[in-house]
Design a protein around this motif. Structure first.
Motif, PDB file in Angstrom:
ATOM      1  N   LEU A 248     -11.148  -1.438   0.929  1.00 39.73           N
ATOM      2  CA  LEU A 248     -10.487  -0.777   2.062  1.00 39.73           C
ATOM      3  C   LEU A 248     -11.007   0.646   2.259  1.00 39.73           C
ATOM      4  CD1 LEU A 248      -6.841  -2.034   1.465  1.00 39.73           C
ATOM      5  CD2 LEU A 248      -8.357  -2.691   3.350  1.00 39.73           C
ATOM      6  N   GLU A 249     -11.258   1.341   1.152  1.00 41.78           N
ATOM      7  CA  GLU A 249     -11.818   2.694   1.244  1.00 41.78           C
ATOM      8  C   GLU A 249     -13.231   2.669   1.809  1.00 41.78           C
ATOM      9  OE1 GLU A 249     -10.688   5.733  -2.003  1.00 41.78           O
ATOM     10  OE2 GLU A 249     -10.556   3.753  -2.980  1.00 41.78           O
ATOM     11  N   ASP A 250     -14.052   1.741   1.320  1.00 41.68           N
ATOM     12  CA  ASP A 250     -15.435   1.640   1.801  1.00 41.68           C
ATOM     13  C   ASP A 250     -15.489   1.326   3.293  1.00 41.68           C
ATOM     14  OD1 ASP A 250     -16.303   2.206  -0.745  1.00 41.68           O
ATOM     15  OD2 ASP A 250     -16.831   0.123  -1.244  1.00 41.68           O
ATOM     16  N   ALA A 251     -14.491   0.608   3.785  1.00 37.73           N
ATOM     17  CA  ALA A 251     -14.422   0.288   5.212  1.00 37.73           C
ATOM     18  C   ALA A 251     -13.847   1.450   6.018  1.00 37.73           C
ATOM     19  CB  ALA A 251     -13.567  -0.965   5.423  1.00 37.73           C
TER      20      ALA A 251
ATOM     21  N   ARG B 247      -7.598   6.248   2.875  1.00 35.74           N
ATOM     22  CA  ARG B 247      -8.035   7.514   2.262  1.00 35.74           C
ATOM     23  C   ARG B 247      -7.304   7.684   0.939  1.00 35.74           C
ATOM     24  NH1 ARG B 247      -7.126   9.742   7.660  1.00 35.74           N
ATOM     25  NH2 ARG B 247      -5.002  10.047   6.937  1.00 35.74           N
ATOM     26  N   ARG B 248      -7.984   8.315  -0.006  1.00 36.08           N
ATOM     27  CA  ARG B 248      -7.398   8.548  -1.332  1.00 36.08           C
ATOM     28  C   ARG B 248      -7.345  10.056  -1.590  1.00 36.08           C
ATOM     29  NH1 ARG B 248      -7.867   5.316  -6.445  1.00 36.08           N
ATOM     30  NH2 ARG B 248      -8.894   3.800  -5.110  1.00 36.08           N
ATOM     31  N   ARG B 249      -6.234  10.462  -2.180  1.00 33.29           N
ATOM     32  CA  ARG B 249      -6.146  11.844  -2.666  1.00 33.29           C
ATOM     33  C   ARG B 249      -5.588  11.789  -4.082  1.00 33.29           C
ATOM     34  NH1 ARG B 249      -1.292  14.349  -3.028  1.00 33.29           N
ATOM     35  NH2 ARG B 249       0.459  13.261  -2.051  1.00 33.29           N
ATOM     36  N   ARG B 250      -5.991  12.764  -4.874  1.00 38.68           N
ATOM     37  CA  ARG B 250      -5.559  12.803  -6.271  1.00 38.68           C
ATOM     38  C   ARG B 250      -4.622  13.981  -6.497  1.00 38.68           C
ATOM     39  NH1 ARG B 250     -11.189  11.574  -6.703  1.00 38.68           N
ATOM     40  NH2 ARG B 250     -11.423   9.426  -7.368  1.00 38.68           N
ATOM     41  N   GLU B 251      -3.616  13.704  -7.270  1.00 40.72           N
ATOM     42  CA  GLU B 251      -2.702  14.755  -7.698  1.00 40.72           C
ATOM     43  C   GLU B 251      -2.539  14.574  -9.197  1.00 40.72           C
ATOM     44  OE1 GLU B 251       1.768  15.452  -6.547  1.00 40.72           O
ATOM     45  OE2 GLU B 251       0.496  15.581  -4.750  1.00 40.72           O
TER      46      GLU B 251
ATOM     47  N   SER C  47      -3.451   6.507   1.706  1.00 36.92           N
ATOM     48  CA  SER C  47      -2.837   6.487   3.031  1.00 36.92           C
ATOM     49  C   SER C  47      -3.820   5.836   3.995  1.00 36.92           C
ATOM     50  CB  SER C  47      -2.491   7.903   3.486  1.00 36.92           C
ATOM     51  OG  SER C  47      -3.663   8.694   3.558  1.00 36.92           O
ATOM     52  N   LEU C  48      -3.299   5.419   5.125  1.00 32.99           N
ATOM     53  CA  LEU C  48      -4.153   4.771   6.128  1.00 32.99           C
ATOM     54  C   LEU C  48      -4.986   5.794   6.870  1.00 32.99           C
ATOM     55  CD1 LEU C  48      -1.884   2.084   7.829  1.00 32.99           C
ATOM     56  CD2 LEU C  48      -3.717   1.745   6.174  1.00 32.99           C
ATOM     57  N   SER C  49      -6.163   5.362   7.257  1.00 32.80           N
ATOM     58  CA  SER C  49      -7.032   6.141   8.133  1.00 32.80           C
ATOM     59  C   SER C  49      -7.109   5.379   9.446  1.00 32.80           C
ATOM     60  CB  SER C  49      -8.418   6.279   7.506  1.00 32.80           C
ATOM     61  OG  SER C  49      -9.296   6.899   8.404  1.00 32.80           O
ATOM     62  N   GLY C  50      -6.703   5.994  10.526  1.00 32.97           N
ATOM     63  CA  GLY C  50      -6.568   5.290  11.797  1.00 32.97           C
ATOM     64  C   GLY C  50      -7.848   5.002  12.551  1.00 32.97           C
TER      65      GLY C  50
END
Length: 126
Positions: A52-55, A59-63, A70-73
């Motif tokens: 899904l990220e490669d497509a 989106r990924r964020r690190r904490e 989260s979705l990328s529109g």
């Protein structure tokens, strides 16, 4: 653009990934929360997330050590636009076909139904 669409549609071809996208439509989630409803290992879910990220769909964020997704529109918007263009084409084609069939039905007489057609019977040989 076509390559991006191919990647997005390929990513969405899998039911697990579609379920993840549906979950993310409600808002950001961490990987373990996304993995919870599935009967598979965390690494297996991570592979789905990577697709899904490669497509570009997620989106990924690190904490700290926690990864949030989260979705990328953008890719979804491009796919929806492409589908809408083709939907309009096919709807127009079906409307023209329906109009042609209505016109043909008015011009030509009704064809007999299968019940009203008499089929010749063979005579039995002596």
């Amino acid at each position: 653009m076509i390559a991006d669409l191919d990647t997005a549609f390929a990513a969405l071809a899998d039911g697990t990934r579609r379920a993840i996208v549906e979950r993310l439509a409600a808002g950001e989630a961490c990987v373990t929360d996304l993995a919870a409803p599935f009967r598979m290992s965390l690494p297996a879910v991570s592979k789905h997330l990577r697709v899904l990220e490669d497509a570009g769909l997620v989106r990924r964020r690190r904490e700290g050590r926690t990864h949030f997704l989260s979705l990328s529109g953008q890719p979804m918007a491009a796919a929806a636009e492409w589908l809408d263009q083709h939907r309009r084409f096919w709807e127009g084609s079906f409307d023209r076909l329906a109009a042609l069939l209505e016109k043909e039905a008015k011009i030509s007489p009704q064809t007999p139904s299968a019940k009203s057609i008499k089929t010749p019977t063979r005579k039995k040989r002596p």
